[in-house]
Design a protein around this motif. Structure first.
Motif, PDB file in Angstrom:
ATOM      1  N   PRO A   1       0.823  -1.216   0.000  1.00  0.00           N
ATOM      2  CA  PRO A   1       0.000   0.000   0.000  1.00  0.00           C
ATOM      3  C   PRO A   1       0.854   1.264   0.000  1.00  0.00           C
ATOM      4  CG  PRO A   1      -0.830  -1.588   1.591  1.00  0.00           C
ATOM      5  CD  PRO A   1       0.462  -2.132   1.088  1.00  0.00           C
ATOM      6  N   LYS A   2       0.431   2.274  -0.748  1.00  0.00           N
ATOM      7  CA  LYS A   2       1.185   3.521  -0.838  1.00  0.00           C
ATOM      8  C   LYS A   2       1.241   4.254   0.498  1.00  0.00           C
ATOM      9  CE  LYS A   2       0.188   4.228  -5.744  1.00  0.00           C
ATOM     10  NZ  LYS A   2      -0.427   5.125  -6.758  1.00  0.00           N
ATOM     11  N   SER A   3       0.311   3.945   1.392  1.00  0.00           N
ATOM     12  CA  SER A   3       0.304   4.597   2.704  1.00  0.00           C
ATOM     13  C   SER A   3       1.438   4.124   3.597  1.00  0.00           C
ATOM     14  CB  SER A   3      -1.036   4.340   3.403  1.00  0.00           C
ATOM     15  OG  SER A   3      -1.254   2.937   3.572  1.00  0.00           O
ATOM     16  N   GLN A   4       2.081   3.011   3.213  1.00  0.00           N
ATOM     17  CA  GLN A   4       3.179   2.474   4.010  1.00  0.00           C
ATOM     18  C   GLN A   4       4.520   2.920   3.438  1.00  0.00           C
ATOM     19  OE1 GLN A   4       2.473  -1.749   3.815  1.00  0.00           O
ATOM     20  NE2 GLN A   4       1.060  -1.733   5.550  1.00  0.00           N
ATOM     21  N   LYS A   5       5.449   3.235   4.307  1.00  0.00           N
ATOM     22  CA  LYS A   5       6.780   3.632   3.872  1.00  0.00           C
ATOM     23  C   LYS A   5       7.560   2.411   3.393  1.00  0.00           C
ATOM     24  CE  LYS A   5       7.182   7.616   6.960  1.00  0.00           C
ATOM     25  NZ  LYS A   5       7.997   8.270   8.035  1.00  0.00           N
ATOM     26  N   ASP A   6       8.515   2.655   2.502  1.00  0.00           N
ATOM     27  CA  ASP A   6       9.357   1.571   2.008  1.00  0.00           C
ATOM     28  C   ASP A   6      10.065   0.888   3.169  1.00  0.00           C
ATOM     29  OD1 ASP A   6       8.620   2.257  -0.522  1.00  0.00           O
ATOM     30  OD2 ASP A   6      10.437   3.399  -0.983  1.00  0.00           O
ATOM     31  N   GLY A   7      10.050  -0.423   3.138  1.00  0.00           N
ATOM     32  CA  GLY A   7      10.691  -1.189   4.191  1.00  0.00           C
ATOM     33  C   GLY A   7       9.829  -1.405   5.413  1.00  0.00           C
ATOM     34  N   CYS A   8       8.618  -0.834   5.408  1.00  0.00           N
ATOM     35  CA  CYS A   8       7.714  -0.960   6.570  1.00  0.00           C
ATOM     36  C   CYS A   8       6.456  -1.756   6.237  1.00  0.00           C
ATOM     37  CB  CYS A   8       7.329   0.425   7.084  1.00  0.00           C
ATOM     38  SG  CYS A   8       8.714   1.389   7.699  1.00  0.00           S
ATOM     39  N   GLY A   9       6.456  -2.420   5.126  1.00  0.00           N
ATOM     40  CA  GLY A   9       5.273  -3.196   4.747  1.00  0.00           C
ATOM     41  C   GLY A   9       5.662  -4.374   3.883  1.00  0.00           C
ATOM     42  N   PHE A  10       4.657  -5.105   3.431  1.00  0.00           N
ATOM     43  CA  PHE A  10       4.878  -6.287   2.611  1.00  0.00           C
ATOM     44  C   PHE A  10       4.083  -6.166   1.317  1.00  0.00           C
ATOM     45  CE2 PHE A  10       5.763  -7.670   6.914  1.00  0.00           C
ATOM     46  CZ  PHE A  10       6.893  -8.456   6.768  1.00  0.00           C
ATOM     47  N   PRO A  11       4.586  -6.770   0.238  1.00  0.00           N
ATOM     48  CA  PRO A  11       3.806  -6.809  -0.995  1.00  0.00           C
ATOM     49  C   PRO A  11       2.473  -7.514  -0.754  1.00  0.00           C
ATOM     50  CG  PRO A  11       6.068  -7.531  -1.370  1.00  0.00           C
ATOM     51  CD  PRO A  11       5.879  -7.440   0.106  1.00  0.00           C
ATOM     52  N   ILE A  12       1.422  -7.011  -1.392  1.00  0.00           N
ATOM     53  CA  ILE A  12       0.089  -7.580  -1.207  1.00  0.00           C
ATOM     54  C   ILE A  12      -0.578  -7.743  -2.566  1.00  0.00           C
ATOM     55  CG2 ILE A  12      -2.197  -7.248  -0.181  1.00  0.00           C
ATOM     56  CD1 ILE A  12      -0.926  -5.693   2.050  1.00  0.00           C
ATOM     57  N   ALA A  13      -1.170  -8.892  -2.785  1.00  0.00           N
ATOM     58  CA  ALA A  13      -1.910  -9.153  -4.009  1.00  0.00           C
ATOM     59  C   ALA A  13      -3.404  -9.211  -3.704  1.00  0.00           C
ATOM     60  CB  ALA A  13      -1.461 -10.467  -4.650  1.00  0.00           C
ATOM     61  N   LYS A  14      -4.211  -8.793  -4.646  1.00  0.00           N
ATOM     62  CA  LYS A  14      -5.670  -8.873  -4.531  1.00  0.00           C
ATOM     63  C   LYS A  14      -6.134 -10.106  -5.301  1.00  0.00           C
ATOM     64  CE  LYS A  14      -9.621  -6.680  -3.413  1.00  0.00           C
ATOM     65  NZ  LYS A  14      -9.934  -5.364  -4.021  1.00  0.00           N
ATOM     66  N   ILE A  15      -6.995 -10.877  -4.705  1.00  0.00           N
ATOM     67  CA  ILE A  15      -7.525 -12.058  -5.385  1.00  0.00           C
ATOM     68  C   ILE A  15      -9.046 -11.990  -5.428  1.00  0.00           C
ATOM     69  CG2 ILE A  15      -5.568 -13.534  -4.766  1.00  0.00           C
ATOM     70  CD1 ILE A  15      -7.341 -14.805  -2.603  1.00  0.00           C
ATOM     71  N   GLY A  16      -9.597 -12.474  -6.521  1.00  0.00           N
ATOM     72  CA  GLY A  16     -11.036 -12.647  -6.643  1.00  0.00           C
ATOM     73  C   GLY A  16     -11.325 -14.127  -6.839  1.00  0.00           C
ATOM     74  N   VAL A  17     -12.290 -14.649  -6.116  1.00  0.00           N
ATOM     75  CA  VAL A  17     -12.578 -16.082  -6.160  1.00  0.00           C
ATOM     76  C   VAL A  17     -14.079 -16.298  -6.319  1.00  0.00           C
ATOM     77  CG1 VAL A  17     -12.231 -18.320  -5.039  1.00  0.00           C
ATOM     78  CG2 VAL A  17     -10.660 -16.434  -4.552  1.00  0.00           C
ATOM     79  N   ILE A  18     -14.440 -17.257  -7.155  1.00  0.00           N
ATOM     80  CA  ILE A  18     -15.832 -17.700  -7.264  1.00  0.00           C
ATOM     81  C   ILE A  18     -15.931 -19.087  -6.633  1.00  0.00           C
ATOM     82  CG2 ILE A  18     -17.660 -18.452  -8.824  1.00  0.00           C
ATOM     83  CD1 ILE A  18     -16.914 -16.283 -10.729  1.00  0.00           C
ATOM     84  N   PHE A  19     -16.847 -19.230  -5.692  1.00  0.00           N
ATOM     85  CA  PHE A  19     -17.091 -20.506  -5.025  1.00  0.00           C
ATOM     86  C   PHE A  19     -18.438 -21.073  -5.458  1.00  0.00           C
ATOM     87  CE2 PHE A  19     -14.183 -18.322  -2.155  1.00  0.00           C
ATOM     88  CZ  PHE A  19     -13.320 -19.316  -1.748  1.00  0.00           C
ATOM     89  N   SER A  20     -18.560 -22.382  -5.380  1.00  0.00           N
ATOM     90  CA  SER A  20     -19.852 -23.043  -5.590  1.00  0.00           C
ATOM     91  C   SER A  20     -20.590 -23.096  -4.259  1.00  0.00           C
ATOM     92  CB  SER A  20     -19.649 -24.463  -6.126  1.00  0.00           C
ATOM     93  OG  SER A  20     -20.843 -25.214  -6.035  1.00  0.00           O
ATOM     94  N   LEU A  21     -21.829 -22.625  -4.254  1.00  0.00           N
ATOM     95  CA  LEU A  21     -22.612 -22.662  -3.019  1.00  0.00           C
ATOM     96  C   LEU A  21     -22.950 -24.093  -2.633  1.00  0.00           C
ATOM     97  CD1 LEU A  21     -24.007 -20.826  -0.894  1.00  0.00           C
ATOM     98  CD2 LEU A  21     -26.085 -21.028  -2.244  1.00  0.00           C
ATOM     99  N   ALA A  22     -23.138 -24.966  -3.610  1.00  0.00           N
ATOM    100  CA  ALA A  22     -23.545 -26.340  -3.326  1.00  0.00           C
ATOM    101  C   ALA A  22     -22.412 -27.167  -2.729  1.00  0.00           C
ATOM    102  CB  ALA A  22     -24.061 -27.003  -4.608  1.00  0.00           C
ATOM    103  N   THR A  23     -21.195 -27.011  -3.266  1.00  0.00           N
ATOM    104  CA  THR A  23     -20.088 -27.868  -2.846  1.00  0.00           C
ATOM    105  C   THR A  23     -19.054 -27.152  -1.995  1.00  0.00           C
ATOM    106  OG1 THR A  23     -18.728 -27.383  -4.800  1.00  0.00           O
ATOM    107  CG2 THR A  23     -20.343 -29.167  -4.996  1.00  0.00           C
ATOM    108  N   GLY A  24     -19.026 -25.830  -2.042  1.00  0.00           N
ATOM    109  CA  GLY A  24     -17.997 -25.076  -1.341  1.00  0.00           C
ATOM    110  C   GLY A  24     -16.685 -25.010  -2.089  1.00  0.00           C
ATOM    111  N   ALA A  25     -16.595 -25.656  -3.261  1.00  0.00           N
ATOM    112  CA  ALA A  25     -15.350 -25.672  -4.028  1.00  0.00           C
ATOM    113  C   ALA A  25     -15.071 -24.314  -4.650  1.00  0.00           C
ATOM    114  CB  ALA A  25     -15.428 -26.743  -5.127  1.00  0.00           C
TER     115      ALA A  25
END
Length: 405
Positions: A168-192
């Protein structure tokens, strides 16, 4: 004579490697983490390798052994490569064959050789295998429901990770970790987990969703929170012959005094095309949108003693009240909480919230292996639930459950 000895030595080396590979495959197929022999047999991996036209050398960490070790690694409490290799050495030592070096470089290089497309295909295939077992009694009003949500994962603070998935840009260099955004689709019936999308942190959920729509099938119902409730996306889902149930976005000020009443707290309302092209849409896509669409708006109240009463408004393209009653839709949205639990299982129970790999390509592979392991667990739970008459979604993926023993 020199060449004969070299050929003989090469044959001995080949026999030794082959024997060790056979021993490891036997061990992994029976006793480590998951019953891979039934859930992810070597024949399935070999078929996937063949379809991708991937050829490999005969070595200890071939793609099959490497993938099984990788899966067991993400399921283990100690997720280090050293621990993973130590288990391999322990299994070989039990049989009394020559053991390999304790150095983890061979295993790490073998993981890096695994194609991302291979892992993505195996993850999708594992989900499809569970979905094929779903029968009509597991569906909602005869329809398949898919639940969409977004989340984040962090990773080691390495230059390559920072360049692809900056902190995040709000964090100074060396004071944070890389972060990835993920989007996931799950099945309501199976939870997969059905589909996955990986992007940078500041990616809006709706952008991730638009990359995931291609994984939906006709007649699917997509269930999501207010972040996904956009005019253009409702139109897109209708064109795909799918329907949607979303919570209404807080920026839309539709009045319930307008529209056609179809029941208590239930109306058909007309939505108008936005006056300006929203971010994320091209002008051509915006111009192709219809001027109006008819949606169904349902609202209800959540009353908790001691807390302010909350009003919830739902937007759906399921317009037929006779087939999809008000209570059915409200109850369906209540099940959206299941996806929060699914993501919690992935991030907290399985430990995907903090990844370990040190390159962006390996980070993506690690995420796919986590999702593959999750789907294999779901397959195991589905078989156990249907065998013993217990709803599969009622079973737990907790570390101390039988699934991990």
């Amino acid at each position: 004579m020199k060449y004969f000895l070299e050929d003989e030595q090469a044959n001995i080396t080949t026999i030794t490697v082959t024997l060790r590979v056979q021993i490891l495959k036997q061990k992994f197929s029976q006793s480590l983490g998951l019953p891979f022999k039934e859930l992810l047999p070597s024949s399935v991996i070999e078929q996937a390798l063949s379809e991708l036209k991937i050829r490999y050398y005969r070595r200890l960490f071939d793609p099959i052994v490497t993938l099984w070790v990788f899966l067991s690694q993400v399921l283990d409490t100690d997720k280090s490569c050293h621990n993973a290799v130590s288990k391999v050495i322990a299994y070989l030592a039990e049989i009394g064959v020559e053991i390999p070096s304790t150095d983890t470089s061979a295993y790490c290089q073998a993981r890096a050789r695994l194609p991302e497309e291979l892992l993505e295909n195996l993850f999708s295939q594992a989900a499809q295998n569970i979905e094929e077992k779903v029968t009509i009694e597991h569906l909602w009003c005869g329809r398949n429901v898919k639940v969409i949500d977004g989340s984040t994962v962090s990773m080691p603070d390495i230059v390559d990770n920072q360049s692809c998935y900056p902190q995040p840009k709000s964090q100074k260099d060396g004071c944070g970790f890389p972060i990835a955004k993920i989007g996931v689709i799950f099945s309501l019936a199976t939870g997969a987990a059905i589909a996955l999308c990986i992007d940078v942190l500041n990616t809006h959920d709706i952008k991730l969703a638009r990359k995931l729509y291609k994984f939906l099938n006709p007649l699917d119902i997509l269930l999501g929170d207010r972040a996904f409730c956009a005019y253009a996306d409702l139109v897109t889902l209708l064109k795909l012959e799918c329907d949607a149930v979303f919570r209404k976005h807080q920026a839309r000020k539709t009045s319930m005094r307008q529209g056609k009443v179809v029941g208590d707290c239930d109306k058909l309302v007309t939505w108008y095309k936005p006056k300006k092209c929203p971010k994320g849409l091209s002008l051509d896509e915006f111009d192709a949108l219809p001027q109006t669409i008819t949606v169904r708006e349902i609202y209800y109240y959540i009353v908790i003693p001691g807390f302010r009463t909350e009003r919830v408004s739902l937007i759906t393209t399921l317009l037929d009240k006779a087939t999809y009653s008000t209570l059915d839709i409200v109850g369906l949205y209540g099940q959206r909480w299941d996806v929060e639990l699914d993501l919690r299982h992935l991030k907290t129970t399985l430990g995907m919230d903090v990844l370990r790999c040190k390159t962006s390509s390996m980070v993506r592979k690690e995420i796919y292996v986590y999702l593959l392991a999750y789907n294999l667990l779901r397959s195991l739970m589905w078989s156990a639930g249907t065998t013993y008459g217990t709803p599969p979604l009622r079973l737990s993926i907790h570390r101390h459950s039988p699934s991990f023993k």
